[in-house]
Design an enzyme around this catalytic site. Structure first.
Site, mmCIF file in Angstrom:
data_model
loop_
_atom_site.group_PDB
_atom_site.id
_atom_site.type_symbol
_atom_site.label_atom_id
_atom_site.label_comp_id
_atom_site.label_asym_id
_atom_site.label_seq_id
_atom_site.Cartn_x
_atom_site.Cartn_y
_atom_site.Cartn_z
ATOM 1 N N CYS A 61 22.405 0.053 -4.535
ATOM 2 C CA CYS A 61 23.094 -0.555 -5.473
ATOM 3 C C CYS A 61 22.713 -1.768 -6.153
ATOM 4 C CB CYS A 61 24.614 -0.919 -4.889
ATOM 5 S SG CYS A 61 26.042 -1.112 -6.113
ATOM 6 N N HIS A 108 26.632 4.135 -2.161
ATOM 7 C CA HIS A 108 26.968 3.631 -0.918
ATOM 8 C C HIS A 108 27.195 4.499 0.039
ATOM 9 C CE1 HIS A 108 27.051 -0.612 -2.526
ATOM 10 N NE2 HIS A 108 27.751 -0.154 -3.425
#
Length: 524
Positions: A349, A464
């Site tokens: 991310c 994630h």
């Protein structure tokens, strides 16, 4: 069940029994105990759901409907064997500076607000909280609520929406949790009660001591004294629990748990997780900690970096600010040199964004300035990334929130997880990129630079939870082993599942608490 509320005095006619865990401080263990009680009540045949009116956390999760909630509530939902639901955590605050946070209401970002702005907004937030609670409580036999911080923060009580005001609204029986491991717990319990108003004291059913090491009988005189002083009894003493196998909500607790890893084998790989100032979703590496041939270190300075086998750059709630910190600390140069020498660098991310050439935040989506200064102006503009991948990222106002099933392109392994990000990341065209992670809809959410190994040496992704899949995680670790000249380990070495951990937690907490007494106060 008919319910109504009045904003002036927060009264509800809810008939759903509810228990609330509040603490004498932050990090008293409320989240874990809430999960434990959720699983215990479920084991006893009740339909139960968790609830936290307002959570301040950088560790978040995406529900099946694409809404963002605190990771702790997702774990508590798992304890209830429910899908995470935005109604379990209607207000989420994600700090992006010392004085500002992104405010997320019912799973969607509303705005970046400073403290005073948010205080003005709280009546609106509380209306959403009440509506969410009414809705989810009507679907279950019992609710288990979690507070935040301490109910005795006298500077916050006037605009509280998560502790005693929420307890009064839900007509919840409150158990006040104290962490005995940190010391001063009896003074904290007595002091908290002294600072509560009469109506707040009436809501407190009793106390729970958490994280005790030793012989419980040695506490008898202290328990009696505290009960005599406060007129509140103890519902139990929970032992200090290690190696829970559950995701941590608080980064401090997470880093402490990493330091308590069990002794590892001689050929353990040295994997470094960078401790960014605004680290987010650090639980992305949880699954690595259960592997027998992995030693995970959390590093926040150049002198501690050493010579690892892999560097992982995690998510961040302030990517421009954390990039600035990497350059200022000297870690950026060290990471670049490490990668050029053939070292493995992985970004998730915000960390994925940092691997690129630039990160721009033109309308201050992530960066909230604390004061006017040259640095603040600089951070509003374009930041130089690490330049390890030919990518550019621009922060946009629209936030991507989605659950994901994907494929790791180089190996064909399937992976699942979720995306939470504002940035749009694209190739600069400076050199050829290879796909790393491809969603089932064909969208590429991870890139790398191919070499002769199964995994790219430098790669990153927006996914994630990418390491949660046992087969994928073992392939990644084995690739590191081969690069180091070690033989790969055959087959999955460890299974990452929190359900058995929740059962073990429930067993321990059930033995420690007077559950008969808890059922009595709930009227069940």
């Amino acid at each position: 069940m008919g319910k109504h509320f009045f904003m002036n005095n927060t009264v509800t006619t809810s008939t759903t029994p509810s228990l609330m865990l509040q603490g004498t401080s932050s990090n008293a263990g409320k989240s874990v105990l809430t999960a434990a009680l959720c699983r215990i009540l479920l084991q006893d045949g009740l339909s139960v759901a968790p609830f936290k009116a307002q959570n301040m956390a950088l560790n978040s999760f995406v529900t099946p409907n694409g809404e963002e909630i605190g990771r702790a509530q997702a774990v508590q939902a798992a304890a209830c064997r429910l899908e995470p639901d935005v109604r379990m955590n209607p207000v989420l605050l994600k700090p992006s500076s010392d004085t500002g946070s992104q405010v997320i209401v019912m799973g969607k970002p509303v705005a970046n607000m400073r403290v005073k702005e948010y205080v003005k907004y709280k009546p609106t937030a509380f209306a959403h909280v009440q509506s969410a609670y009414d809705s989810i409580a009507a679907e279950h036999d019992v609710m288990v609520l979690e507070g935040a911080g301490s109910p005795a923060e006298i500077n916050l009580k006037a605009h509280d929406i998560v502790n005693m005001q929420m307890a009064r609204y839900a007509k919840a029986k409150v158990l006040l949790v104290g962490d005995i491991d940190r010391g001063g717990v009896f003074a904290s319990l007595v002091g908290t009660m002294e600072l509560l108003d009469a109506w707040e004291k009436d809501l407190v059913a009793g106390f729970v001591l958490n994280r005790f090491r030793g012989d419980v009988t040695l506490l008898d005189s202290a328990l009696d004294f505290t009960t005599n002083r406060t007129e509140k009894s103890f519902f139990g003493v929970v032992p200090f629990l290690t190696q829970l196998g559950l995701p941590e909500e608080d980064s401090v607790t997470f880093k402490e748990s990493i330091g308590r890893q069990l002794p590892l084998r001689d050929d353990a790989l040295d994997i470094v997780l960078l401790d960014l100032p605004h680290i987010a979703n650090f639980t992305d590496v949880d699954a690595l900690t259960i592997e027998p041939d992995v030693s995970l270190r959390v590093v926040n300075s150049l002198d501690k970096l050493g010579k690892p086998d892999c560097i992982i750059i995690p998510g961040s709630k302030n990517t421009p600010g954390d990039l600035h910190w990497l350059h200022e600390s000297g870690l950026a140069v060290a990471i670049i040199n490490f990668a050029k020498a053939g070292g493995v660098v992985t970004g998730i991310c915000g960390g994925f964004q940092m691997l690129g050439e630039t990160v721009s935040d033109p309308v201050s989506i992530e960066y909230v300035a604390q004061q006017s200064s040259e640095i603040d102006v600089h951070l509003h503009a374009t930041q130089q990334g690490l330049g390890l991948l030919p990518l550019r990222t621009v922060m946009g106002e629209e936030k991507v929130l989605t659950r994901v099933t994907a494929i790791h392109a180089p190996t064909g392994n399937s992976v699942t997880g979720y995306e939470i990000h504002h940035g749009i990341t694209e190739s600069t065209g400076a050199q050829k990129l290879d796909s790393a992670i491809i969603r089932e809809d064909g969208v590429i959410i991870g890139y790398g630079l191919a070499d002769s190994h199964d995994f790219q040496a430098v790669w990153g992704t927006y996914l994630h939870g990418v390491f949660d899949d046992d087969k994928f995680r073992r392939a990644f670790i084995n690739d590191l082993r081969v690069r180091k000249g070690l033989a790969p380990l055959q087959g999955v070495q460890a299974s990452f599942s929190i359900d058995p951990a929740l059962d073990r937690l429930a067993d321990t907490v059930r033995d420690a608490l007077d559950m008969k007494k808890i059922y009595e106060v709930l009227g069940l």
